[in-house]
Design a protein around this motif. Sequence first.
Motif, PDB file in Angstrom:
ATOM      1  N   ALA A 159      -6.245  -0.310  -6.246  1.00 51.61           N
ATOM      2  CA  ALA A 159      -4.980  -1.041  -6.169  1.00 51.61           C
ATOM      3  C   ALA A 159      -4.641  -1.372  -4.715  1.00 51.61           C
ATOM      4  O   ALA A 159      -4.101  -2.446  -4.430  1.00 51.61           O
ATOM      5  N   MET A 160      -4.977  -0.469  -3.795  1.00 50.19           N
ATOM      6  CA  MET A 160      -4.720  -0.725  -2.378  1.00 50.19           C
ATOM      7  C   MET A 160      -5.580  -1.878  -1.867  1.00 50.19           C
ATOM      8  O   MET A 160      -5.093  -2.742  -1.128  1.00 50.19           O
ATOM      9  N   VAL A 161      -6.840  -1.885  -2.254  1.00 46.38           N
ATOM     10  CA  VAL A 161      -7.728  -2.976  -1.858  1.00 46.38           C
ATOM     11  C   VAL A 161      -7.204  -4.286  -2.431  1.00 46.38           C
ATOM     12  O   VAL A 161      -7.136  -5.311  -1.732  1.00 46.38           O
ATOM     13  N   GLU A 162      -6.796  -4.256  -3.680  1.00 42.42           N
ATOM     14  CA  GLU A 162      -6.250  -5.454  -4.322  1.00 42.42           C
ATOM     15  C   GLU A 162      -4.971  -5.921  -3.621  1.00 42.42           C
ATOM     16  O   GLU A 162      -4.755  -7.128  -3.455  1.00 42.42           O
ATOM     17  N   ALA A 163      -4.142  -4.974  -3.191  1.00 46.39           N
ATOM     18  CA  ALA A 163      -2.905  -5.335  -2.492  1.00 46.39           C
ATOM     19  C   ALA A 163      -3.216  -6.069  -1.190  1.00 46.39           C
ATOM     20  O   ALA A 163      -2.560  -7.061  -0.856  1.00 46.39           O
ATOM     21  N   VAL A 164      -4.218  -5.610  -0.473  1.00 42.95           N
ATOM     22  CA  VAL A 164      -4.622  -6.276   0.762  1.00 42.95           C
ATOM     23  C   VAL A 164      -5.111  -7.685   0.439  1.00 42.95           C
ATOM     24  O   VAL A 164      -4.689  -8.665   1.072  1.00 42.95           O
ATOM     25  N   GLN A 177       1.018   9.610  -5.365  1.00 41.52           N
ATOM     26  CA  GLN A 177       1.433  10.983  -5.084  1.00 41.52           C
ATOM     27  C   GLN A 177       2.313  11.534  -6.206  1.00 41.52           C
ATOM     28  O   GLN A 177       2.173  12.693  -6.592  1.00 41.52           O
ATOM     29  N   GLU A 178       3.203  10.713  -6.725  1.00 42.78           N
ATOM     30  CA  GLU A 178       4.048  11.142  -7.835  1.00 42.78           C
ATOM     31  C   GLU A 178       3.203  11.439  -9.073  1.00 42.78           C
ATOM     32  O   GLU A 178       3.444  12.424  -9.778  1.00 42.78           O
ATOM     33  N   SER A 179       2.236  10.613  -9.362  1.00 40.02           N
ATOM     34  CA  SER A 179       1.367  10.821 -10.517  1.00 40.02           C
ATOM     35  C   SER A 179       0.488  12.054 -10.341  1.00 40.02           C
ATOM     36  O   SER A 179       0.231  12.787 -11.289  1.00 40.02           O
ATOM     37  N   LEU A 180       0.041  12.293  -9.128  1.00 39.12           N
ATOM     38  CA  LEU A 180      -0.865  13.402  -8.850  1.00 39.12           C
ATOM     39  C   LEU A 180      -0.183  14.749  -9.059  1.00 39.12           C
ATOM     40  O   LEU A 180      -0.832  15.708  -9.479  1.00 39.12           O
ATOM     41  N   VAL A 181       1.103  14.818  -8.834  1.00 40.21           N
ATOM     42  CA  VAL A 181       1.851  16.067  -9.008  1.00 40.21           C
ATOM     43  C   VAL A 181       1.754  16.556 -10.449  1.00 40.21           C
ATOM     44  O   VAL A 181       1.705  17.760 -10.700  1.00 40.21           O
ATOM     45  N   ILE A 235       0.836  -1.205   0.000  1.00 36.82           N
ATOM     46  CA  ILE A 235       0.000   0.000   0.000  1.00 36.82           C
ATOM     47  C   ILE A 235       0.868   1.252   0.000  1.00 36.82           C
ATOM     48  O   ILE A 235       0.565   2.228  -0.691  1.00 36.82           O
ATOM     49  N   SER A 236       1.950   1.225   0.746  1.00 33.99           N
ATOM     50  CA  SER A 236       2.852   2.382   0.782  1.00 33.99           C
ATOM     51  C   SER A 236       3.444   2.664  -0.589  1.00 33.99           C
ATOM     52  O   SER A 236       3.559   3.826  -0.996  1.00 33.99           O
ATOM     53  N   GLU A 237       3.806   1.612  -1.312  1.00 30.11           N
ATOM     54  CA  GLU A 237       4.346   1.792  -2.663  1.00 30.11           C
ATOM     55  C   GLU A 237       3.288   2.374  -3.601  1.00 30.11           C
ATOM     56  O   GLU A 237       3.583   3.263  -4.408  1.00 30.11           O
ATOM     57  N   ILE A 238       2.066   1.895  -3.476  1.00 33.24           N
ATOM     58  CA  ILE A 238       0.969   2.422  -4.293  1.00 33.24           C
ATOM     59  C   ILE A 238       0.741   3.893  -3.969  1.00 33.24           C
ATOM     60  O   ILE A 238       0.571   4.729  -4.869  1.00 33.24           O
TER      61      ILE A 238
END
Length: 132
Positions: free
Chosen positions: A92-97, A70-74, A62-65
């Motif tokens: 993607a976070m839900v999928e990671a879990v 954040q990088e994409s949002l900039v 989740i941290s990587e996502i």
Amino acid sequence: MNYPKTLKIFFTLLLGLILAGAVSGGQAQEGYYEEEMMQQPDAGIEVSDAELDKVAQAYIDISEIRENFQESLVEVSDPEMAQQLQEQAGEAMVEAVQNNGLDVQTYNEVMEAAQVDEELRQQLLTRLEELQ
């Protein structure tokens, strides 16, 4: 102990919870998350070593996502595109879990309990340090 790192971990968790709530959408889901956030976390839950390992790995994923989001949002100025990116990150976070063998509710319960249970928090932080 490095408390700023600990705080960063839990602020990241909160962002993940918010994004997961955004993905779930719907008014009924929003009410559920508001209610959950207002309740005191249950520090007395039983967490197996295997489950804690899964939570730690899911947290890292989740941290990587989050960092990628954040990088994409900039680079985005269009609010609709920003919303779309947020939804994609939440999914993607839900999928990671789920890819770590957990459901979102279990992941959230463990993370919330770790906020109030010092022993559980230390166990989780130890696993996170071992995985990074």
